[in-house]
Every structure is written in structure tokens, then in C-alpha cells.
Motif scaffolding. Sequence first.
Motif, PDB file in Angstrom:
ATOM      1  N   GLY A 107     117.771 -31.850  68.640  1.00  0.00           N
ATOM      2  CA  GLY A 107     117.801 -30.707  69.575  1.00  0.00           C
ATOM      3  C   GLY A 107     118.271 -31.200  70.897  1.00  0.00           C
ATOM      4  O   GLY A 107     118.699 -32.297  71.387  1.00  0.00           O
ATOM      5  N   PRO A 108     118.822 -30.008  71.612  1.00  0.00           N
ATOM      6  CA  PRO A 108     119.481 -30.559  72.940  1.00  0.00           C
ATOM      7  C   PRO A 108     118.516 -31.322  73.722  1.00  0.00           C
ATOM      8  O   PRO A 108     119.153 -32.158  74.597  1.00  0.00           O
ATOM      9  CB  PRO A 108     119.922 -29.144  73.565  1.00  0.00           C
ATOM     10  N   ASP A 109     117.350 -31.152  73.506  1.00  0.00           N
ATOM     11  CA  ASP A 109     116.368 -31.758  74.459  1.00  0.00           C
ATOM     12  C   ASP A 109     115.273 -32.578  73.597  1.00  0.00           C
ATOM     13  O   ASP A 109     114.126 -32.588  74.104  1.00  0.00           O
ATOM     14  CB  ASP A 109     115.742 -30.923  75.575  1.00  0.00           C
ATOM     15  N   GLU A 110     115.563 -32.701  72.517  1.00  0.00           N
ATOM     16  CA  GLU A 110     114.450 -33.216  71.439  1.00  0.00           C
ATOM     17  C   GLU A 110     114.929 -34.493  70.760  1.00  0.00           C
ATOM     18  O   GLU A 110     115.985 -34.382  70.150  1.00  0.00           O
ATOM     19  CB  GLU A 110     114.054 -31.957  70.290  1.00  0.00           C
ATOM     20  N   TRP A 111     113.906 -35.439  70.830  1.00  0.00           N
ATOM     21  CA  TRP A 111     114.205 -36.543  69.785  1.00  0.00           C
ATOM     22  C   TRP A 111     112.989 -36.988  69.079  1.00  0.00           C
ATOM     23  O   TRP A 111     111.764 -36.700  69.415  1.00  0.00           O
ATOM     24  CB  TRP A 111     114.601 -37.808  70.697  1.00  0.00           C
ATOM     25  N   LEU A 112     113.184 -37.557  67.917  1.00  0.00           N
ATOM     26  CA  LEU A 112     112.158 -38.074  67.104  1.00  0.00           C
ATOM     27  C   LEU A 112     112.147 -39.543  67.410  1.00  0.00           C
ATOM     28  O   LEU A 112     113.151 -39.959  66.929  1.00  0.00           O
ATOM     29  CB  LEU A 112     111.895 -37.743  65.803  1.00  0.00           C
ATOM     30  N   LEU A 113     111.379 -40.334  67.787  1.00  0.00           N
ATOM     31  CA  LEU A 113     111.156 -41.788  67.629  1.00  0.00           C
ATOM     32  C   LEU A 113     110.344 -42.373  66.769  1.00  0.00           C
ATOM     33  O   LEU A 113     109.081 -41.935  66.652  1.00  0.00           O
ATOM     34  CB  LEU A 113     110.860 -42.098  69.185  1.00  0.00           C
ATOM     35  N   LEU A 114     110.848 -43.461  65.968  1.00  0.00           N
ATOM     36  CA  LEU A 114     110.074 -43.924  65.024  1.00  0.00           C
ATOM     37  C   LEU A 114     110.056 -45.439  65.378  1.00  0.00           C
ATOM     38  O   LEU A 114     111.181 -45.966  65.856  1.00  0.00           O
ATOM     39  CB  LEU A 114     110.792 -43.764  63.722  1.00  0.00           C
ATOM     40  N   ALA A 115     109.036 -46.169  65.075  1.00  0.00           N
ATOM     41  CA  ALA A 115     108.740 -47.589  65.590  1.00  0.00           C
ATOM     42  C   ALA A 115     107.660 -48.028  64.784  1.00  0.00           C
ATOM     43  O   ALA A 115     106.895 -47.268  64.076  1.00  0.00           O
ATOM     44  CB  ALA A 115     108.408 -47.611  67.069  1.00  0.00           C
ATOM     45  N   PRO A 116     107.758 -49.528  64.739  1.00  0.00           N
ATOM     46  CA  PRO A 116     106.325 -50.141  64.159  1.00  0.00           C
ATOM     47  C   PRO A 116     105.199 -49.580  64.667  1.00  0.00           C
ATOM     48  O   PRO A 116     105.053 -49.604  65.897  1.00  0.00           O
ATOM     49  CB  PRO A 116     106.575 -51.681  64.254  1.00  0.00           C
ATOM     50  N   GLU A 117     104.165 -49.469  63.902  1.00  0.00           N
ATOM     51  CA  GLU A 117     102.762 -49.222  64.438  1.00  0.00           C
ATOM     52  C   GLU A 117     102.248 -49.774  65.452  1.00  0.00           C
ATOM     53  O   GLU A 117     101.809 -49.367  66.534  1.00  0.00           O
ATOM     54  CB  GLU A 117     101.781 -49.140  63.114  1.00  0.00           C
ATOM     55  N   SER A 118     102.517 -51.125  65.576  1.00  0.00           N
ATOM     56  CA  SER A 118     102.185 -52.225  66.238  1.00  0.00           C
ATOM     57  C   SER A 118     102.836 -51.818  67.741  1.00  0.00           C
ATOM     58  O   SER A 118     102.082 -52.523  68.710  1.00  0.00           O
ATOM     59  CB  SER A 118     102.542 -53.763  65.864  1.00  0.00           C
ATOM     60  N   GLU A 119     103.724 -51.247  67.900  1.00  0.00           N
ATOM     61  CA  GLU A 119     104.439 -50.888  69.110  1.00  0.00           C
ATOM     62  C   GLU A 119     103.906 -49.594  69.944  1.00  0.00           C
ATOM     63  O   GLU A 119     104.479 -49.042  70.901  1.00  0.00           O
ATOM     64  CB  GLU A 119     105.776 -50.971  69.208  1.00  0.00           C
ATOM     65  N   ARG A 120     103.137 -48.939  69.107  1.00  0.00           N
ATOM     66  CA  ARG A 120     102.856 -47.617  69.530  1.00  0.00           C
ATOM     67  C   ARG A 120     102.395 -47.645  71.091  1.00  0.00           C
ATOM     68  O   ARG A 120     102.628 -46.584  71.970  1.00  0.00           O
ATOM     69  CB  ARG A 120     101.771 -47.164  68.559  1.00  0.00           C
ATOM     70  N   GLU A 121     101.383 -48.322  71.167  1.00  0.00           N
ATOM     71  CA  GLU A 121     100.812 -48.446  72.831  1.00  0.00           C
ATOM     72  C   GLU A 121     101.830 -48.822  73.467  1.00  0.00           C
ATOM     73  O   GLU A 121     101.558 -48.336  74.748  1.00  0.00           O
ATOM     74  CB  GLU A 121      99.546 -49.122  72.480  1.00  0.00           C
ATOM     75  N   SER A 122     102.537 -49.900  73.351  1.00  0.00           N
ATOM     76  CA  SER A 122     103.350 -50.487  74.409  1.00  0.00           C
ATOM     77  C   SER A 122     104.376 -49.302  74.950  1.00  0.00           C
ATOM     78  O   SER A 122     104.631 -49.041  75.980  1.00  0.00           O
ATOM     79  CB  SER A 122     103.862 -51.656  74.014  1.00  0.00           C
ATOM     80  N   ILE A 123     104.810 -48.675  73.792  1.00  0.00           N
ATOM     81  CA  ILE A 123     105.925 -47.555  73.956  1.00  0.00           C
ATOM     82  C   ILE A 123     105.234 -46.154  74.769  1.00  0.00           C
ATOM     83  O   ILE A 123     105.880 -46.121  75.580  1.00  0.00           O
ATOM     84  CB  ILE A 123     106.545 -47.042  72.775  1.00  0.00           C
ATOM     85  N   THR A 124     104.202 -45.889  74.517  1.00  0.00           N
ATOM     86  CA  THR A 124     103.462 -44.946  75.329  1.00  0.00           C
ATOM     87  C   THR A 124     103.097 -45.422  76.857  1.00  0.00           C
ATOM     88  O   THR A 124     103.515 -44.544  77.539  1.00  0.00           O
ATOM     89  CB  THR A 124     101.993 -44.589  74.509  1.00  0.00           C
ATOM     90  N   ALA A 125     102.743 -46.599  76.773  1.00  0.00           N
ATOM     91  CA  ALA A 125     102.733 -47.235  78.418  1.00  0.00           C
ATOM     92  C   ALA A 125     104.045 -47.137  79.009  1.00  0.00           C
ATOM     93  O   ALA A 125     103.946 -46.674  80.335  1.00  0.00           O
ATOM     94  CB  ALA A 125     102.245 -48.474  78.162  1.00  0.00           C
ATOM     95  N   ARG A 126     105.019 -47.197  78.548  1.00  0.00           N
ATOM     96  CA  ARG A 126     106.129 -47.536  79.176  1.00  0.00           C
ATOM     97  C   ARG A 126     106.849 -46.290  79.685  1.00  0.00           C
ATOM     98  O   ARG A 126     107.356 -46.002  80.902  1.00  0.00           O
ATOM     99  CB  ARG A 126     107.226 -48.343  78.444  1.00  0.00           C
TER     100      ARG A 126
END
Lengths: 195, 1000, 100
Positions: A79-98
Motif C-alpha cells: 500500500g502507499p504506506d505499507e510494506w511486508l518484510l520477510l527475513a530469516p527467523e535468525s534476524e528477527r531480533e536484530s531487525i527489530t532492534a535496528r
Amino acid sequence: MSDELSIIVSEQSNPLDGAAFAAGPGPMLVMASAGDCARFSLRTAKKNLAKATEAFGQVIPPQIGEMSSRAVKTALCLGPDEWLLLAPESERESITARFAKQSEQATHSLVDVSHRSVGIDISGPGAALVLNAGCPLDLTALPVGGCTRTILDKAEIILMKPGKEHYRLEVVRSFADFVWNFLSSAGREFETESG
Amino acid sequence: MSSFRTAKGGRIKRKDAISFSFEGKAYTGVKGDTLASALLANGVHFVGRSYKYHRPRGIMSAGQEESSALVGIDRGQGRYDTNTRATTQELFEGLKAQSQHCWPSLRWDIGEMNSLASPILSAGFYYKTFMWPKSFWKRVYEPIIRKSAGLGRAPRAVDPDVYASRYAHCDVLIVGGGPAGLAAALAASRSGAKVILADEQSEIGGALLSDPGSRIDDEESWSWLASAVVALAADENVTILNRTTAFGYYHQNFVGLVERLSDHLESPSSNLPRERLWRVRAKRIVLATGAIERPLVFAGNDRPGVMLAGAARTYLNRYGVRVGDKPVVVTSHDSAYLTAFDMAENGVGVEAIIDLCTDVSPELLKGAARLGIEVLPGHTITRTKGRLRISSIYAAPIEPDGSVGPERTIDCDALLMCGGWTPSVHLFSQSRGTLSWREDIGAYVPDVYAQNASSAGACDGHYLLSEALNGGAAAGQAAAIEAGYKAGKPNTYEVAEEATCSGTLIVELPTGANPARIKAFVDFQHDVTAKDIRLAVREGFHSIEHIKRYTTAGMATDQGKTSNLSELAIASKTLSRPIAEVGLTTFRPPYTPTSFGAFAGRSRGNLFDVTRKSPIDSWAEKRGAVFEPVSLWRRARYFPRDNEDMHAAVARECKATRSSIGISDASTLGKIEVVGPDSAEFLNRIYTNAWTKLGVGRCRYGLMLGEDGFIFDDGVVGRLALDRFHVTTTTGGAPRVMAHMEDYLQTEWPDLDLWLTSITEQWAVIALNGPNVRKLIEPFVEGIDLDKQAFPHMAIKEGKIYGVPTRLFRVSFTGELGFEINVPSRYGLTVWKRLIEEGARYDIVPYGTEALHVLRAEKGYIIVGQDTDGTQTPDDVGMAWAIGRNKHDFIGKRSLTRPDMLVSNRKQLVGLLTRDPKNLLEEGAQIVATAHPSPPAKMIGHVTSSYWSETLQHSIAMGVVEGGRARMGAELYVPMPDGVHQVQVVEPVFYDQEGGRLNV
Amino acid sequence: MLLIRCPYCEQDRAEVEFSYAGEAHIERPVDPSAFSDAEWEAFLFLRSNPRGTHFERWVHIHGCARHFNAVRDTVSDKFLMTYKAGKPRPTKREIEGAKK
Ligand SMILES: [Zn+2]
């Protein structure tokens, strides 16, 4: 708290665990449930995309229907302001933190939806036909590397087209059985015809 | 058995014999036959009886327009198909067909006496005859009409077939695979456009299949056809769909097609769908739907053996079948001569051509003379003879003054008629295009197009083969260009020695008899005669739509394909108004009868609708739970042990929860994560409650109204961070609440900086209630101090349980110490199982929605949608406390001060206790103020919730009552089927009024 | 089934992806408490229901999930144009222009 109390990852359960389907000569159609991964719903203004790209570690495309997919990470603009991000489970916490570090400079909403949906991979010359049993889109008009939210019969799905004869769809957990049953019911047609 | 199969020719495979049966009698046909052609090859014309008069009827056409030869096809259990046209049913080994409209048998039919009683079965007989007495309708008239009318019998067994569906997109959709459609497909496909060519017949070719004699560009027509089909089939951009009917033309070039995949097969594979519904969106559509030959209207025009002339030609040329050995042709159009000539050339002795026109072209006369056929120009047929098959006709000259001269008898075994041709404009009309009347050909043709389409060939009023080919090619090329392709000049086709065919629009044949005394059929399927139409006009029906409904002409399953124009012409003559002024009846989809299966598609059994299951559902199923649907979800209603009934199971579940621990699956609750700096402000506007001051780590019950001031939904909202809330909604309300919030956020308050994300399925929710819950979970929870002070009622905190991330709520919908453990869905089942295991020492009991309802009712907690019905304000349900006092505005606030919202006798939620504690009120029962009011009793409210409370050993109920709160302590009455129950109005909190059990 | 142009996706998409959401350009007052009962009733309940050109709200609920506005002819069922939420009501000329 002792470690023995922790649930190990293998004790997770998914609606389509291990589901696989093939039909027709060739085969015409191969379907399988996709492996688990981390999923995020990202909401932000387009102007923050550069920051978001930094946090995700991969380009987040600006236009609805665009998908960036490299190595193991995928970003879908829904959507104009909506994204779905897919990543390996192992990166879940680092992505959240960044992303969390950025919330001051670039207002956004990052919500962990890793468990909200399941993925289904569909490939083969019959892939588009089986989807079109319930999806009203002109799939030839969906470019390779494109994505969209749409309808499959009575279920909402997110549809990705990673290859010419390869689709991946995301469906929320409780609709997964229905979608799988619908697709395999339609897929059985390939057992009797050449296409 | 005499065979009417010709020695050679046709498109059938003569060596592949096929056995089939009709009315229990065995016959043999060949591959390529339809049921009709195979019957005709066996000399069988008499195949059914008419709907109203039960007159013997034969085979009238060779296509889908058939109005008479309707049969039932039996393919075994659940596969009996009624009203199948014998003319389109392809023959397969072992086919079993039965005739319809006859009782007890085809030859001896009791309804035939209707024929003798026909004066009372005139136009409008449905409306006139069965009016009285009213009670006779259901008991007498309808069963008799149904039985003798024999609308066919539907199978009672479940249809075992599979029906498929497919959306498709194309540049050019071509409807009709005759010469025009083929030429269009060739022209369009050459440009690279994506083409779908759909044709209803088993074989592509249309009129060409009946016309082997023509030559296209110096090539025999069948050889041209074969190469055209090969060329199209080889083009990967072309999809050829035969046995596929375009039944409906909808908005924006959206066309419904039904492809019949297995009805022609002896034993289809079980994976092969019977039919496939195609939903095609085309950039451009070329209609090449052809034309339908018109019957003539004269006395006795319905005997078996009377047939359309073009159909006889089809049977001869395509199927190698002579429809008779001494046919007579009667026509008002030149095309019937082609039938006579082709038959004569195949050695059939054509007795005569009776031409209604006086001026016959010398060419045709010469042709007839060469073949030894007598032509009677300016003649009519006055009547026919033969009970189960035509045996003779009476021909007479039409005198210059219009009267009829002396009759002459001609013996015959078939009468081949042609009243000209009617372009098939059904789809064009459905597309909302308008028609214009062409006097020269006596037909309506497409005029103004409403959508991106064009027509070619006979459906556009161009009947010549060369016109069809060249018109088709031009239309195909233009369509490709319109769709954005470069297309070169279309092919031009030359057809050798093409005879121009013309005719005169004569529908009703002149006769010497009193027209009021003869049966000259217009609509063969509904037995409507010319005099019925005249009667309708005489009785005051002047609009063609009214005439249609009064006479039922054109309302049978054939939708008047052969009769529309005759009806119109007779009405026009009777009304003394030109046809163009009388107008046409509306064409509606479907073009031909379409099975319910095709429309239902895969929506049967487990695909009929979505059944949403929670991550814990599989455990409940194994545990023997009884489920109930809650919106699309299925939820465990109760968990019976041994042979418990619901009452016993629910009593046990409630008791266990109040005394130790109950565990229940609350995963289906709607959940929304609200994130962004303006989140609290947004919630302030959405809910009646105030949110700004809610501390991080705290929860609050929220009440949501519609702008009309009525309760819309409710749920607990927890604050995870200053800018992050975890909102819960009711199970059924989740999608509606999300849509409501998004609507306001996007369209009314786009300036607010926050976003909404549905997290309903991200989290599995396990609700634990009961005095021992803390003791149970404390050892397994990390990062959250569960102490009463640190984590009081209405608190939320993120931590871990069994090492799994959790959002732990301390909330209660039972009045007991309660926790709701949210864990990511994939962990839901495992965490649940662990809790069940660990809880064994506390005799943990799983409880379902029924116990949940009892437990909450004991506490007077409402369920939105059960205790409210969309007409309750917060005050009506005693929740004025949920309204933030200092809030300037929120959705629904202004409505709360509308005059009607402030009246004192609004229905208010109260508790109700029956005088006899064992009495259980019925939910939905009305409440009245006196025990035996005189009717009409004033109903002052109704019961909304009612349960047996095991804890209180008393039935409890809630209800809404006018001015209810002012009636505290009053006695009211609830009339139920077993008598009037006295109830006392009480506060709607039955258990632990002080709330002490919550705060432990 | 209609095709509806989503002004956010900039694509014609199938009707099944959309939901209707009532008449457009009925703005919620900034201060509802200032409205008289009659004004509030009009805001809440009274709709134009015209024969012909109708301004209405749609949401691409199973697509980009955005609300937008449309001009539709209630006689022919044809969408004359669609535009993003928040844009002003199009003029007659703009609607005529969009028809072509
Ligand atoms: Zn959109």
C-alpha cells in the motif's frame, strides 16, 4: 528459571506443516508449504524509506506492487504506506532492534507478524491456472518480481511472483487450510488434462 | 429396423458403433452422433410430449434452440439431468435417455386429454383456472400440474461431479466458431493478440459443418475449416474452447462461459470436472453467434416429423441422416431450397417445395426442375395429418385477394419448414446494446453498442458465407487493433457460386379455416398458439412484455429462441402496429440453461465456506470438544467427559473454574496493534473511554460506539509503550472494528500519526481463570513479577513463558483471578499442552464458550451482539461509567444527547431471577408487566441471556426492560410455551458483587 | 463483475477486492457538539441517493486497503472516475473529461 522449561523451536505448529502436492505430467503443478520466517508489517511515510532500508538491510521499494528480493530477504510494497518484510527467523531480533533505534528520526510502526500467516510456494506451467481458479487477477500482467494483495476464492492472500512460473502466496493461518484445499482441489484437474 | 443413415458423407465415424437406449429400448448410433441424429437414423421422430396439451412431439432443430426434443439423461446415482436437448447431447456408449412430459408412458399419455380440453387451457390459463378454492393450490393443483407437466425430476442424491472455475483475461474474445468467428480468430491471432474462441458445439465450424458443398477460395469448405482449426490450435496465443457456451455478457466485457468437459464421455476420469465456469474479461469482443431458423405457424405444425429445414440439412450433411424419404418443404425463405436440393442429390424424393412467395428466383426453379422437385409458388399449408408422425399435408394456393384456394393432399413423412432466420442477438442485448429493426430481412440486428464489441456474420444480419468470412476477418482485425496490436489488412475470402438467399417475413400461414379453432403453435415448448397471442391482445395486453407473461410465450427453458419473432409478428399484426414499434422482450442471462453446479463451482463440502480454526483447535478436537461456529471461526463450546450432556459438562467446567483453574482458548479474539505517537489520541476518539492517562503496563476495558451512539464493540486495551497499544475486540467484530478504525483514520483524521496492524492471528491466547492460576504459572514465567502489587488486575507486561515470548494480560471475564497468556501462534498448542500437564495437580479443566458465557453472566458482563443488538447506548447497559467525562468528543458522543436517547423509558439492562430457581428462561422470550395481559400484550422487553448457574444453584438471566433500572425489585412476567414465568428484576451482577475474587 | 480503478494502485481491479463505504463528501464536523439535533440528524442519516451521478466511497479492502472516492452513474452502473480520499468533489467538467 531453568533451561529445561524452555520450549524448543521444533515444538512449533503450523497449519500446513509439511504439506506438499504435485499433479500432472511434468509435473504441471508443484505446491509446498514454505518454511517459517520472520515477518514484519512496516508502516511509515515514503520519505522514511531510506532509513527503513538501512534498518532492514535491503532495499524497500516505494511503489505498490513492487517487491525487492535478494538472498534471503524480501520486501513487498502493499500500500502507499505499507510494506511486508520477510527475513530469516535468525534476524528477527536484530531487525527489530535496528528499527527501534530509528523511531525518533523516522516515525513508523513495525509490528512482528511472523506467526500471522503461512507461505505456500506454487510452481510449474499450471501455477497461474490453478491460482486463476479463484483469483480474478490477470496473472500475465503481474510482472516477475511483482506482488499484490488480492482474493483467492473466499480468502484474502498476498501474492508474489518470484518467477515466470513461480508464485508464492501468504495467507493468514486460519485461512491456510481452506486455501490449500482449494488449490489442491483445482490442481487435481491436471491429472486429467494436459493444460 | 429401417436405417435412415446415408451411404456416405457426414462428419460421423461410421465404423465406431455406439449402443444407447431411449425409453428403455436399445438402439445403435455411431461416433459423432447426437442423441437426436442417432434417433433419426433409426427412424425415431416421436420423442416427447408437449408441456400443456401433451401432444406428441418430434425433433425440431439440430441445435441448442430445440424446444421439443427434451429428454432426461441418466448417468447413474446423482447424475440424472432433466430437460437435456437431444439435439445437443452427444452420443456415448451406454447412454440412457428418457422422454419427459409424459405419464404414464410416451405412447399412452393421460395428459393427452388436455388436448381435447384445450379450449379451457388458453392464454393465461395459469392465472384463470387455478384461482379457487385457494386451499386447492398446494394440495391438488400443484401436485397434478407437476406430475403431468413433467418438468423433469431432479435427482435426490448428491451430485458426485466436480465443477471447476477459472478467471481468464484476453485481448479478443470471439463467441461463435462458425465462418465469421473463425475468420475473426484468424485475423486477430495473426496480430499476436491473445484470443479466446468459444463455441457451444462439440466441434468448431458452426454453419460450415452443415455445408460441405461450398468452396472458399477454391477450397472445399471442410478442408478450409480443417486448416483454419489447425492454424488456430497451433497458435499459443489462441485458446479454443469447444462445448463452451457464452451464457452471459456483463459489465465491462465480462463474459460468463460454461465449458462442458465430461457430458459426452462414457466414463470420465474422476478428476475431470464435469463443467468449468470461465469468467472472461476481454478487451474486445467479437460476437459471431449466428442466426436461428424460424418455424412457420400453421395448423398442425407440431407433429413429429415437422422440422426446421436447416436442421434437416444439418442431419443430412453433418450426421449422414435422412430425416425422411418423402419430405415436403414449406418456406418463406430461399434457404430451404438448399435443404431440398441437398436431399434430392442424396437420392431422397422430395415431394414438393411449397413456397409462400409467388416470385421464386429462376435459378431456384431451375435447380428444382433439374432435380425433379415440384415447386408450388404462392401456396400455403392449411393443415397436416398423422398422430405420432406426420403422414400428409394439405397445400392450397393463396389467391391474389389473400383467400385460400382448393386444398390438395400431399403424402409425406417429414415436413421441413423455414420462416427465415433470426440473428442471435442475445449476448449483444445483454451487453445493453440497442437493436434496430431491418425490414428487408425481417429481423432485429445490433445497432448501438454499449461495450467494446462488434458483431459479424449472421448475428449481424449477414447470412451469406462470403459476408460471414469477410465480415469476421474485418471484425477480428479491428478488434486486435482496438486491443493495442498492429494488424495488417485482413484476408478477403471468395466463395464460389454463392446463391443469394432472400425471403419474406410471413409467420402465420394463410388458411381457410377459422383461425380461432386451429392450433398453430408459436412456442412449442410452452404450447402457446397464435390464437393465444391474439386472445392476450384482445384481453388488453398490449405491451410485448405483458403478452409474454400472460401467454408464457418464450418463458420456457428455450427462452423463445425459435418463437420470439413469431410471437412479435402476430402481436404486431393483431395490434396493427409495426414490429419496430412493438419492440422486443428483454434478453437475460443465461443464454441456455446452465447448471447450478457450474455456478457453485468448488464451493461445496469443506470449500463451501472457510472454517477458521485456532492454533489450539486440534487439541480440542482430540479431546472430543463440541464446537460451535462464531462468525467464520469454530470454537469449542464444551468438553464433555464420558457421556456428559452439555448441561453437565458446563456445570462441571464452571465449578472447576470457580474453585481452582479453568483454561480456555481465547485465540479468536480480534487483536489490533496500534502504533505511533498519536495512538492515545486516536483511541480517545474511537472509544468512549479516556486513554491519555492510561499508564504503560496497564489495561482498560474499552467501549466503542457507532456514530449513532449505539454500542458497536468492546474489548480490553493494553498499553505496551507510550506509543504502542494492544487492542482486543470481540471474535465476531474483529474485521468490522478494523475497518471502522481504518476508515476514520484514513478519511477523517489523516493528520494523526499512527498505524493499525491486525495481529489477531499473530497471537494464540490462553485464558486461565480461577483462584489457583497464579500458583500454576508463576514458576514458568520469566521477566514478569506476578505479585499482586506488582502485577494487579488490569495489568499487561511482556516477558516469557516456558521460554516463549508472551504478552501477559491480567484480565478476567469470569470474575476470578485471571490471566490471558498471548504467545506467538506457532507456540500456542505447545504452551497450552504444557499448561494442561502442569495444571493437572490443580485439577485444571478446559472450558468452552458455553461455560464462558455462564461465568461472565454470573458477573453481569455483557456480550456485545447478545445482550446488545445495535440499539443500546452505554447507559442502557449500565455502563455510563465507561464514558470519559472530560472528553470533548468521541465517535457517537453527539448522538447520546439526541432527544430519543434521553427518554426515561429506554430499554435498560437488568438482571432477572425466576421465582422458581430451577426455571430457565428462554433467550429471546418477551417480558410483560402483568401475568395475563389481554392481547395485544405490551411487550416491555426481552431476555438476552439465560443460564443455569451451578455456582449459585439458581437460574440467572439478563434482559432489557423499558425503564428497567427504576423497576429494581419489581415482579415481571415472561410468557413461554410452557406457561408464564414470574421473574424479579435485580441488579445484573449475581456473584461476588464486591469483586473481591478478582483482586487476589 | 465490475472493474474498479484504484487511484492508489493505479490499476483496474476486480470488484471482489473492494467494499462499498457509503456516500462521499459527508465530512464529520470538527465539533459535533455545536450541531443542532436537526443538523446532526442530517449528518447521520440523510443521504442524496440520486438517479445518475453519485459520489461514493469505496475501499480497496483486499488490495492496498485504501479508502478512495468514486463518481458512478447509478443508472448505467458505470464508474466515471475515481480519486484519492481527501481530494475535493470533482467538477462537472472534470467528470465529463474523465468520461472520454
Ligand atoms: Zn488499491
